[in-house]
Structures are given as structure tokens and as C-alpha cells.
Design a protein around this motif. Structure first.
Motif, short mmCIF file in Angstrom:
data_model
loop_
_atom_site.label_atom_id
_atom_site.label_comp_id
_atom_site.label_asym_id
_atom_site.label_seq_id
_atom_site.Cartn_x
_atom_site.Cartn_y
_atom_site.Cartn_z
N GLN A 121 63.35 54.64 10.67
CA GLN A 121 62.89 53.33 10.84
C GLN A 121 61.33 53.36 11.83
O GLN A 121 60.67 52.45 11.38
N VAL A 122 61.36 54.22 12.72
CA VAL A 122 59.89 54.54 13.02
C VAL A 122 58.98 54.81 12.10
O VAL A 122 57.73 54.22 12.01
N LEU A 123 59.32 55.63 11.11
CA LEU A 123 58.13 55.92 10.18
C LEU A 123 58.08 54.53 9.35
O LEU A 123 56.94 54.18 8.74
N GLY A 124 59.20 53.84 8.89
CA GLY A 124 59.10 52.69 8.09
C GLY A 124 58.17 51.67 8.74
O GLY A 124 57.28 50.92 8.12
N ASN A 125 58.26 51.58 10.08
CA ASN A 125 57.51 50.70 10.91
C ASN A 125 55.98 50.84 10.70
O ASN A 125 55.17 49.98 10.62
N VAL A 126 55.58 52.38 10.97
CA VAL A 126 54.26 52.72 10.81
C VAL A 126 53.76 52.28 9.39
O VAL A 126 52.71 51.83 9.30
N SER A 127 54.59 52.50 8.27
CA SER A 127 54.08 52.32 6.99
C SER A 127 53.81 50.89 6.70
O SER A 127 52.94 50.52 6.04
N THR A 128 54.58 50.03 7.47
CA THR A 128 54.38 48.63 7.45
C THR A 128 53.06 48.04 8.09
O THR A 128 52.34 47.29 7.36
N LEU A 129 52.86 48.72 9.05
CA LEU A 129 51.38 48.56 9.85
C LEU A 129 50.27 48.60 8.93
O LEU A 129 49.40 47.94 8.51
N LEU A 130 50.60 49.86 8.07
CA LEU A 130 49.40 50.25 7.14
C LEU A 130 49.41 49.10 5.99
O LEU A 130 48.23 48.81 5.68
N ARG A 131 50.43 48.79 5.45
CA ARG A 131 50.52 47.97 4.45
C ARG A 131 50.09 46.54 4.98
O ARG A 131 49.43 46.03 4.00
N ALA A 132 50.54 46.12 6.19
CA ALA A 132 49.99 44.91 6.37
C ALA A 132 48.64 44.75 6.49
O ALA A 132 48.05 43.54 6.35
N ALA A 133 47.85 45.85 6.98
CA ALA A 133 46.43 45.67 7.07
C ALA A 133 45.74 45.68 5.97
O ALA A 133 44.63 45.48 5.90
N GLY A 134 46.18 46.08 4.86
CA GLY A 134 45.74 46.15 3.59
C GLY A 134 45.83 44.48 2.56
O GLY A 134 45.12 44.33 1.82
N GLU A 135 46.41 43.76 3.47
CA GLU A 135 46.34 42.20 3.07
C GLU A 135 45.31 41.48 3.37
O GLU A 135 45.08 41.35 4.83
#
Length: 269
Positions: free
Chosen positions: A154-168
Motif C-alpha cells: 500500500q505504501v508503494l501504491g500510495n506513492v504511485s498515486t502521487l505520481l499519477r495525480a501530479a500528471g493530471e
């Protein structure tokens, strides 16, 4: 804008961060959304209550609804400190949420997001955007309450979400608030971070780590171990366990996204 001589770009974006403001109970004018993820809430109770009470939008994600309910009804705590316990929105695939829990919050909108190709956290940000458009609301940030222990996936998933969100395009910054730390993404560009006196006087910890790809040119000021046109890459140099130098601001210049994390220490004492 700053010019980074060693980068393949002529100019870069500038960002100014004062993220600890939304933890300040006196800042009533701040506009943000709070998102409760499916992990035990370890944020200090008074801080969590103030954060929830002042939020423009309150969301719980799947099993995070149960975590929130347990926090609100915890024995030995006065529930009156929570002005309105009901979230505005409950979302997720709901596979981690007992259905009877929905009966505790009949006023909440329930949005099911069954897509298994994305995490519930990622999907919740999309639900948040849709809710903001419908209600004609604006927020300057989304604060996701999480926990860094026990579930490295979940930690890795949360960091991945940060990266995806910044691309919106046009998306508000997303912060991860844990028990005593705050984490968010610094996009490629030039950043100024305001450091509260309590944190810099205590030389609280902080870190910079590349995400998505190596960062080949990173420079900082205001850290105990500053970087000067250094390359950050997993398997090579990563600036973990750094500290504040005592300066009121930290500056970061980077050609690639970095995850910034910092201890809170605790700033509201």
C-alpha cells in the motif's frame, strides 16, 4: 523563472509550498479535501479532528470508512470534538467495508468504483474531482490520511498515486499525512518550501527520493546535507535521513519528480 544550466530545458515551473498550514487550527480560510484511506488512523486525535472539521470535502475510501468510524467512536474520547462525523462521500470497490457500516452514515453519498486496474486511492481522487465539479467547489489540496506501517504494497501504491495525480492537468496537490510525517510530490521544476520554526529548530528529518525515473540534476539549499547538481537514483544516491539546516526555507531544483517527506515533530504543540 530559474534557469537550470545543466538541464535540457530553458525554464522550469516554480512552486511555493507551505503545507503545514492546513494542520494549523487557526487557518479557517484554507480550502482542502480530506480523504481517509483504509489504514488505522494514527494521526493525533486533536489534529485529526481539526483537519476533518475544517475540510470543505470529507471522504472515506472503502475500509477507511470503518477506520474513521472506529476513530470517532473510540472509547475514552469525546466524540463532540468531531463537528460532523459523516463523510460527504464514501467510495471504493467496497470489498473491505461491511455493508452495515453504510447505515452509520445515511447522509453520505456512496460511489462504487469496481475497476481493479487502479487502487481505491487513485479512483477516489477522480471521484473527488467529479464531486467538486458537481458542487461547484474548489480546493487547493487533497490531504489523504494514511499509515506507513505494516503494508509495504500500500505504501508503494500510495506513492504511485502521487505520481499519477501530479500528471493530471489542473489537479490540486495531494499530500499523504501519517502519524508524524507529511509526504508529497515535487514535480520537475523549482521549489520553495516554508519550514516552521519548530521543525527547523529541532533539525527534524526530511528526505528526497526520485520516483518514476532517475533525477539527473538536483540542487538544494536549507538542508544539513545539501545537493549540488547531484543525480538521485534508486540503487545509487537517495537523499534519505536528511535534516533541516535551520534556515526558514528549503529550496529544491530538479529535472524529474521527487517524493519529499518530512517529520512533523509535532508542529502543533
Amino acid at each position: 523563472m530559474y534557469i537550470l544550466d545543466d538541464l535540457a530545458m530553458d525554464t522550469v515551473n516554480q512552486w511555493h509550498w507551505n503545507p503545514c498550514e492546513f494542520l494549523d487550527a487557526t487557518k479557517e480560510q484554507l480550502k482542502y479535501a480530506v480523504i481517509i484511506l483504509n489504514r488505522p488512523i494514527t494521526v493525533r486525535r486533536d489534529v485529526m479532528a481539526s483537519l476533518w472539521n475544517r475540510a470543505q470535502v470529507r471522504m472515506t475510501v472503502d475500509g477507511g470508512t470503518k477506520c474513521w468510524h472506529e476513530f470517532v467512536t473510540a472509547e475514552g474520547h469525546a466524540s463532540e470534538v468531531i463537528d460532523s462525523p459523516s463523510p460527504h462521500v464514501i467510495c471504493g470497490d467496497l470489498d473491505s467495508l461491511p455493508m452495515e457500516m453504510l447505515e452509520c452514515y445515511p447522509q453520505a453519498r456512496v460511489t462504487r468504483t469496481p475497476d481493479q486496474d487502479e487502487t481505491d486511492f487513485t479512483k477516489s481522487l477522480r471521484v473527488l474531482d467529479e464531486y467538486l465539479v458537481e458542487k461547484r467547489l474548489e480546493v487547493d489540496a487533497a490531504v489523504a490520511v494514511c499509515d506507513w506501517s505494516g503494508r509495504p504494497d500500500q505504501v508503494l501504491g500510495n506513492v504511485s498515486t502521487l505520481l499519477r495525480a501530479a500528471g493530471e492537468p489542473g489537479a490540486a496537490p495531494v499530500f499523504l499525512l501519517a502519524e508524524s510525517s507529511l509526504t508529497w510530490l515535487l514535480p520537475a521544476g523549482s521549489h520553495v518550501l516554508e519550514v516552521p520554526a519548530r521543525l527547523r529548530e529541532g533539525r527534524c528529518w526530511c528526505s528526497l527520493a526520485p520516483v518514476g525515473r532517475p533525477a539527473r540534476c538536483v540542487s538544494t539549499s536549507g538542508l544539513r546535507w545539501d545537493l549540488d547538481h547531484r543525480e538521485l537514483e534508486f540503487g545509487k544516491l537517495v537523499s534519505t535521513s536528511n535534516k533541516f539546516s535551520g534556515e526558514p526555507r528549503v529550496t529544491v531544483r530538479t529535472d524529474s519528480p521527487l517524493v519529499w517527506s518530512m517529520g512533523l515533530g509535532y508542529i502543533s504543540d
